[in-house]
Motif scaffolding. Structure first.
Motif, PDB file in Angstrom:
ATOM      1  N   ARG A  18       0.826  -1.209   0.000  1.00 30.93           N
ATOM      2  CA  ARG A  18       0.000   0.000   0.000  1.00 30.93           C
ATOM      3  C   ARG A  18       0.862   1.261   0.000  1.00 30.93           C
ATOM      4  O   ARG A  18       0.501   2.271  -0.618  1.00 30.93           O
ATOM      5  N   THR A  22       0.801   4.081  -2.893  1.00 30.92           N
ATOM      6  CA  THR A  22       0.562   5.481  -2.540  1.00 30.92           C
ATOM      7  C   THR A  22       1.576   6.404  -3.206  1.00 30.92           C
ATOM      8  O   THR A  22       1.264   7.557  -3.530  1.00 30.92           O
ATOM      9  N   PHE A  29      -5.314   4.408  -4.713  1.00 28.83           N
ATOM     10  CA  PHE A  29      -5.782   4.870  -3.402  1.00 28.83           C
ATOM     11  C   PHE A  29      -4.608   5.556  -2.718  1.00 28.83           C
ATOM     12  O   PHE A  29      -3.464   5.479  -3.198  1.00 28.83           O
ATOM     13  N   ASP A  31      -2.730   5.925   1.081  1.00 32.36           N
ATOM     14  CA  ASP A  31      -2.618   5.495   2.471  1.00 32.36           C
ATOM     15  C   ASP A  31      -1.357   6.130   3.060  1.00 32.36           C
ATOM     16  O   ASP A  31      -0.276   5.542   3.004  1.00 32.36           O
ATOM     17  N   ARG A  65      -8.426  -1.386  -3.647  1.00 34.60           N
ATOM     18  CA  ARG A  65      -9.320  -0.385  -4.249  1.00 34.60           C
ATOM     19  C   ARG A  65     -10.730  -0.950  -4.403  1.00 34.60           C
ATOM     20  O   ARG A  65     -11.725  -0.235  -4.182  1.00 34.60           O
ATOM     21  N   ASP A  68     -12.296  -0.818  -1.053  1.00 37.24           N
ATOM     22  CA  ASP A  68     -12.598   0.581  -0.730  1.00 37.24           C
ATOM     23  C   ASP A  68     -13.891   1.020  -1.404  1.00 37.24           C
ATOM     24  O   ASP A  68     -14.772   1.634  -0.762  1.00 37.24           O
ATOM     25  N   ASP A  69     -14.013   0.730  -2.690  1.00 35.40           N
ATOM     26  CA  ASP A  69     -15.199   1.152  -3.429  1.00 35.40           C
ATOM     27  C   ASP A  69     -16.452   0.446  -2.927  1.00 35.40           C
ATOM     28  O   ASP A  69     -17.522   1.060  -2.803  1.00 35.40           O
ATOM     29  N   ARG A  92      -8.387   1.691   6.581  1.00 39.43           N
ATOM     30  CA  ARG A  92      -9.575   2.058   5.801  1.00 39.43           C
ATOM     31  C   ARG A  92     -10.493   3.055   6.522  1.00 39.43           C
ATOM     32  O   ARG A  92     -10.973   3.993   5.873  1.00 39.43           O
ATOM     33  N   ARG A  95      -8.853   6.268   5.862  1.00 38.73           N
ATOM     34  CA  ARG A  95      -8.653   6.614   4.452  1.00 38.73           C
ATOM     35  C   ARG A  95      -9.954   7.035   3.771  1.00 38.73           C
ATOM     36  O   ARG A  95      -9.952   7.882   2.882  1.00 38.73           O
TER      37      ARG A  95
END
Length: 286
Positions: A18, A22, A29, A31, A65, A68-69, A92, A95
């Protein structure tokens, strides 16, 4: 190493992935805490893993991702609770932009939780209601969650990302059943798992996975969840414009598929919970 040790180690190298994502200009995403959480241990574990696999881990950013979505879509002002099962070193709840009033619970083993708490204590984080719950997800973890303030009467979004593969079939099935039993009507379960085309249940050499269901929709239904949507990693790869290389011959057993799944609490379980709540309200003396 035990499965718990492997899961703990994976929390570090996934944080390193991650952090690397980033830093990309085309990141999927962001982080900002991942690099500190991964530390040198995470970066070294990732280096060894990718050296062993002979390729960069391209799946994890896609998975992150996608989750997340999915979480952002399922969380609403009426949701109330987000429960991350086997949260590892992900961030999360910090974020994502959570609806006002959402309370997040992050469950994992104590060694991972202690490290995460110590690192985040040194860094600024958004004002969120996040409760860490140190517990063993292979056993009876529900009392720990309820004791931490989780309310079964409120709609919840459950997340089991990168978790089920570390549990044996009985523990994974018990986890599915437990989440349903703690869920209010309208609750949702978001998960990923390796699944197989045959009905064998033994571990597949090279995968390290213990939970390999042959009929996931039926297994979910037997434990009060109804599969609403599913995709393989090809779905988010196309959606996010990250098409990974084809696996090398023999790299993954032919009868295995990696699935990303969204499931709803079954109507039968919804009705049972509603009847129970009504009976409690009508009970004299309460």
């Amino acid at each position: 190493m035990t499965s718990a040790d492997i899961a703990a180690a994976s929390a570090y190298w996934t944080a390193a992935v991650r952090a690397r994502e980033t830093a990309r200009p085309d990141r999927l995403f962001q982080d900002p805490w991942a690099s500190a959480l991964a530390g040198e241990r995470g970066r070294e574990l990732l280096r060894r893993k990718e050296e062993r696999d002979r390729r960069e881990d391209l799946l994890l950013p896609l998975r992150t991702r996608w989750f997340d979505d999915a979480v952002a879509t399922e969380l609403t002002g009426q949701t109330g609770q987000l429960v991350e099962l086997g949260s590892g070193l992900d961030t999360r709840p910090y974020r994502l932009r959570l609806p006002a009033g959402t309370r997040a619970f992050e469950l994992d083993q104590s060694s991972v939780q202690r490290h995460k708490e110590a690192v985040l204590a040194t860094m600024p984080t958004p004002d969120r209601s996040v409760t860490d719950v140190a517990t063993d997800l292979r056993g009876d973890w529900s009392p720990d969650l309820v004791h931490a303030g989780f309310e079964p009467s409120r709609r919840s979004v459950w997340v089991a990302e990168g978790l089920l593969m570390y549990l044996d079939h009985d523990a994974a099935t018990r986890l599915l059943r437990t989440t349903a039993g703690l869920s209010a009507p309208g609750s949702v379960l978001i998960l990923d798992t390796l699944a197989r085309a045959t009905r064998r249940t033994d571990q597949v050499a090279g995968t390290g996975a213990k939970f390999l269901p042959a009929d996931l929709p039926s297994l979910l239904a037997a434990n009060h969840w109804t599969q609403r949507a599913h995709t393989t990693i090809a779905g988010p790869a196309r959606a996010y414009g990250r098409i990974p290389d084809q696996p090398r011959s023999g790299e993954k057993p032919n009868d295995l598929t990696y699935l990303l799944v969204i499931a709803d609490l079954s109507l039968a379980e919804d009705h049972r919970r509603q009847r129970t709540a009504t009976a409690v309200r009508r009970c004299p003396g309460r």
